[in-house]
Structures are given as C-alpha cells and as structure tokens.
Design an enzyme around this catalytic site. Structure first.
Site, PDB file in Angstrom:
ATOM      1  N   THR A  53     125.896 -14.378  48.276  1.00 58.05           N
ATOM      2  CA  THR A  53     124.788 -15.047  49.337  1.00 58.05           C
ATOM      3  C   THR A  53     124.993 -14.961  50.771  1.00 58.05           C
ATOM      4  O   THR A  53     124.216 -14.785  51.552  1.00 58.05           O
ATOM      5  CB  THR A  53     124.527 -16.583  49.037  1.00 58.05           C
ATOM      6  N   ASN A 100     131.503 -15.080  50.340  1.00 60.24           N
ATOM      7  CA  ASN A 100     130.975 -16.496  50.325  1.00 60.24           C
ATOM      8  C   ASN A 100     132.355 -17.305  50.812  1.00 60.24           C
ATOM      9  O   ASN A 100     132.058 -18.200  51.455  1.00 60.24           O
ATOM     10  CB  ASN A 100     130.447 -16.900  49.115  1.00 60.24           C
ATOM     11  N   ASP A 144     122.953 -23.915  53.034  1.00 60.60           N
ATOM     12  CA  ASP A 144     123.382 -23.992  54.543  1.00 60.60           C
ATOM     13  C   ASP A 144     123.531 -22.367  54.857  1.00 60.60           C
ATOM     14  O   ASP A 144     123.255 -21.989  55.806  1.00 60.60           O
ATOM     15  CB  ASP A 144     124.629 -24.665  54.844  1.00 60.60           C
TER      16      ASP A 144
END
Length: 586
Positions: free
Chosen positions: A100, A121, A184
C-alpha cells in the site's frame, strides 16, 4: 452554465477525438453503435475547458484481474469510469514491493518507489534495531490522540518526492489540495507535503490527521468535526449489518477446510456482531461501509471548501481502503468481495453524480496501489494447484540454523520483515560491522537462492547498481529490474527475495486473515488506470501504462510543471488548451 449545458459543450468539442482504429475503439463503437456526431471544424479546433477540479481515486488492492472479472457487471460508477472513459486496463505498478505505501507513493508523484523513498509499508532500521513504519514521524502525533506513542506520529517526511498537489500549490497558490482515505498511508502519500488537509479514518473516532507533538489537534480537525460527530452517532445508534446488496453474491457462499478446521465464507461474516464492544474496529473497518464513510468525507470537503468553484483548480485525492481489508480477510473470489464490488460500484456512482451537480469542469482518474490474489485453498480448486503457503518462521529458522553452523555464530544473523525483505544484523538486532555483514551475506545469498520456494534473490548493492531502461515496456521488466525500482539506500533490505508464483508467506487465520499481496508477479503489479470526465469520448487503450505516468499526464492537462525529473511520462488524453504532450524523455 448549468451542468447539462456544460455536458453538451464537451460532447460537441470532443466529437472528433474518437480513435478511428477499430482495435482501440470502445466496445460500444466496435459493436457498431452510433458514435457522437462529427464536430464542426471550429469545434474540432476548440480546446476543452480546463478542469477546475481533479479527483484522483485509488482503490486499494484493485487488481486488473478483479476489474476485468467484474467489468461487465458494473452498472454505476465503475461502469462510467471503466467503460465510458479513457481506459488503460493494463496499468502497472512497475516495482516489486506491491504494498500500500509504495504503491500510493507512485500515483501522484510520477516517481517509482526508488525515487519516492517509500520502498515498503515497513522497513527495518538497523541503526535503531526496530521496524519503522513508512510514514513514521516521531515529531508528530495523531490530532485526535496527542498522548499517542511517538511511533504513531505520521507525516510526509519520509516521502522524498513531491506530488501533483505540491506542484499545483507552488504554481497556483489559490488552489486547494485535500486527501482523504481509510488509511493514513493512502491520504498522506497522495496529498503530499503542501496539502491543506490529509485525513484518514480511525475506528471508534472518525477522521483524524497529524499535528506537531504538543500542539492541539482541534483546529486541524475542524474540517471534519461535524462529520465525525455524525459518524460516532451512526456507529452508536445504527451500526449496519453486512447483508447482500445483490442477491447473486449469495451463490458464492461455501465451506472451506483450512488448517483442519471448517470456515464458512458468507454474509454476514461469521462473528459479525454489532453489539460487540470491538465491533467498529474488528468488523466495521473490514467491510464496504468503510468506503461509504470515506466518500462521505470527500463530499464534506468538496462542500466545505467549495472545491472546483474557486478561481484556481483544486485537487481532491481519495483512497478507498475497504477493498484491501476485505481481500485480506476474506479473499477475492467469495461473497464478501462480490458484495464489496457491488457496493463500491454503487457508491462511486453516487459520488460521480454529486460531482456532476457542481456544474464545473472536472476530471476523475482512478487506479490502485497494487493488485492481489485469492487465498491458496480456493485457488487450488480453480486450476491453480501450485498455489500454497510458506511457513515464514520455519523458512527463517532453517536459514539461520544453517548459517549459525557454517559461520560458528551463537546468534541468528538474519532478520526478516515481510519475509521478502531480509536484513543482516548483529546479536542485538543492529547493524553489524562491514566485514561481518559481508561474511554473512556471502554465505546467505546462495542458501536463499537454492531454497525450493524461491525464484530469485538479490543483494541491495546489486539492485542499487541496476540500470532500468525507462523505454522498456513495464510488463517486460526482469525481476531484478522490478526490485531495483523500489530499492532505497538506507531503507531497503540486504536481501530481496522473489518467491515462486502463487506462494504466499502468510498464515491462514479464517475470519481474520486469509491472503496477501506484495509480490513481484503481475497479479500483484497489474492495475487499471481510468480517466473520465463528463462528455469524454470512450477509448480503450490496451497497451501497458505505468502508474508513474498519471501525475505527468494530469500536470499537462492543468498546464503546470513538475518540480524535478520524473520517471513517468505524459499521456495525451484530449486537448485542454495545452496542446499535445511533448516528446517523451524517458
């Protein structure tokens, strides 16, 4: 001019822009359906209105496989974006670490993770002897929780590249830039360094952002304060039950035997309990309802700041995270993902309707941070017998045991984060001497490469020295080149590992965690890239396009300049008054 008039102007202006090649024409045109009327010579020469609002949407874990499998079934927003716009069904996250954080860092920067600095990540910091989150900033705190642990601080500090929003703000100070997400890392990576607001969803609270340590977060949260109040009332008074939005999804219910236990894939999911004290964090935040709140937050920002209705062009970045959470917990081919796709399509349709009601020129681009794969046990029943799981603990124990014996060590010299990233460490989990690191690395690399689960393994120095020809088609990059595109000095592991296709380094926990992503293979790299605006002439563009091309394309549409060299190049969409893209410099 009202919205219908705006649409007519656009339709007239783009009438001559349809591709004449039958191989690239939209499905509707290829089938012989009537195309838009031929525009007059004056209309052909007229530029389209410059967008007053750019809406960049990321759907987390939205693979081209998932998009392609559902494309004929979408009836609302994803039909509009995926069948009625300019469609690149073969978009690519070029790099190897399809996670992500690095994926989102490519979408609006025009840079690969090797240039954004966001290689994964999490990365292991051998100087601190601990894992560090990709956007960790100990000088910041979550705005809703000023007493949070310093490691919970977030910002764009670790993002080394600037974003489309940063370029826009620098050249057009009156432009507003906002980003909102379920995560976030979705909001911050897309919003960049100069955004007016970056917000993400926290289960049990609502939307939050970051502020410097010691500073009150009340002011920073003002844009979402009213929304957060409504969200908390919703969670407390009328939490939803996850049932089928389309009864056809029910046919996918099935019992699966995993680790000797039977688990039923169904809706509501096993364990769904709105009365549970942990319902919001453990269930709601892993459902399609998460995206509904994110899009409601996007609407709130558009309304509050009148985005698209000021003197300058505005940017709104929206990252929808539910697809990823549903995929991880339940897989990608069951009733849970079926319902997620139905609801995502419906919600995006409503959101696009709301944007059209603004009556201003706008453009939407939708893509994804990475793809994903279904869980191995179901893949085994669908002609993928090689799908399976790797026992990460056993894998590392075997490697360390062999190295201890070979090198006469009394500690484990290798440490893994995500298993595809392996660091050489000393007995305290910190950086060893250069001599010791070289000794361990020389012995470890052949051991990793000869493992039956492994396709390839590379050391960091080799990857840092690997040249990647930017003119090479993204779907033809070698494994070494893919890893090189997300290798960052000081953050990347000593050894990067490519496991064989369809193997997952993830333990099965039915009802909690079933499958993952993050590999070098195309089922994790390949994502759709969709451009749409009211009146766009549909076009299918099947050749590969890397996600790093999105930002320079949008910059060209807006007539703004990036503030440095990019990895991506501009793609011609239509004439928005800035002419055609300059000759590619790749």
């Amino acid at each position: 001019m009202d919205n219908s008039g705006f649409r007519q102007v656009l339709l007239a202006a783009v009438g001559a822009l349809a591709l004449v090649s039958p191989t690239l024409a939209s499905p509707a045109l290829a089938a012989g359906q009537a195309a838009a009327p031929v525009a007059t010579e004056a209309a052909q020469q007229a530029a389209l209105p410059r967008p007053k609002l750019i809406v960049a949407i990321s759907v987390d874990q939205f693979s081209s496989n998932l998009f392609g499998g559902w494309r004929g079934r979408y009836v609302a927003g994803l039909k509009r974006l995926g069948n009625e716009g300019i469609v690149y069904p073969n978009g690519y996250q070029s790099h190897a670490a399809t996670e992500t954080c690095p994926g989102h860092s490519t979408l609006l920067t025009g840079r690969h993770p090797s240039g954004t600095g966001i290689n994964a990540n999490d990365f292991y910091d051998v100087t601190q002897g601990r894992e560090v989150y990709c956007l960790e900033d100990t000088a910041m705190r979550p705005a809703h929780d000023p007493k949070a642990d310093p490691t919970e601080g977030r910002s764009a500090k670790n993002l080394k590249a600037s974003t489309l929003g940063d370029w826009l703000k620098a050249q057009s100070p009156k432009s507003r830039v906002f980003a909102i997400s379920g995560k976030d890392r979705g909001a911050i990576n897309m919003g960049g360094h100069k955004a007016d607001g970056e917000f993400w969803l926290v289960g049990g609270y609502g939307f939050t952002t970051f502020v410097p340590a010691g500073q009150s977060g009340a002011k920073a949260l003002e844009p979402v304060a009213a929304l957060n109040k409504r969200i908390r009332e919703y969670w407390k008074q009328t939490p939803p039950t996850w049932t089928y939005a389309d009864e056809s999804c029910r046919a996918l219910e099935h019992d699966w035997t995993i680790n000797g236990k039977t688990w039923r894939s169904q809706l509501p999911p096993v364990g769904w309990d709105v009365k549970s004290p942990t319902f919001i964090k453990d269930q709601f935040m892993v459902s399609p309802f998460m995206d509904e709140l994110t899009l409601e937050g996007a609407r709130e920002l558009v309304k509050e700041y009148k985005l698209g209705q000021g003197e300058a062009t505005d940017l709104l970045a929206v990252s929808l995270s539910a697809n990823d959470y549903v995929g991880h917990r339940y897989g990608t081919n069951g009733p849970e993902m079926c319902d997620q796709q139905v609801r995502l399509d419906q919600q995006l349709g409503k959101f696009l309707d709301d944007l059209e009601e603004l009556g201003v020129p706008f453009m939407v681009v939708l893509s994804a941070d990475h793809g994903g794969l279904d869980f191995p046990e179901r893949l085994n029943t669908r002609d993928v017998p090689q799908a399976g799981r790797i026992d990460g603990e056993a894998f590392m124990a075997d490697l360390n045991g062999t190295l201890r014996a070979q090198l006469g060590l009394d500690y484990d010299p290798l440490l893994a984060a995500g298993l595809d990233q392996i660091w050489v460490v000393d007995r305290n989990g910190r950086q060893p001497s250069a001599t010791e690191r070289e000794r361990v690395l020389k012995a470890a690399l052949p051991l990793v490469r000869q493992r039956p689960e492994v396709s390839a393994a590379f050391d960091r120095e080799t990857l840092l020295g690997t040249h990647v020809d930017r003119a090479k088609p993204v779907d033809e990059l070698s494994l070494q080149e893919r890893f090189a595109l997300n290798t960052v000095q000081g953050r990347s592991a000593d050894i990067s590992v490519a496991f064989k296709p369809y193997l997952q380094a993830k333990k099965a926990k039915p009802g909690q965690s079933m499958t993952g992503h993050g590999t070098v293979w195309n089922y994790d790299r390949r994502v759709p890239i969709l451009f749409w605006w009211p009146g766009v002439q549909p076009q299918e563009r099947p050749l590969p396009m890397p996600t790093v091309d999105i930002a320079p394309t949008l910059a060209h549409v807006l007539g703004i300049q990036p503030d440095g060299a990019l990895d991506g190049q501009c793609r011609d969409l239509a004439d928005f008054g800035t002419g055609r893209c300059a000759e590619a410099k790749r």
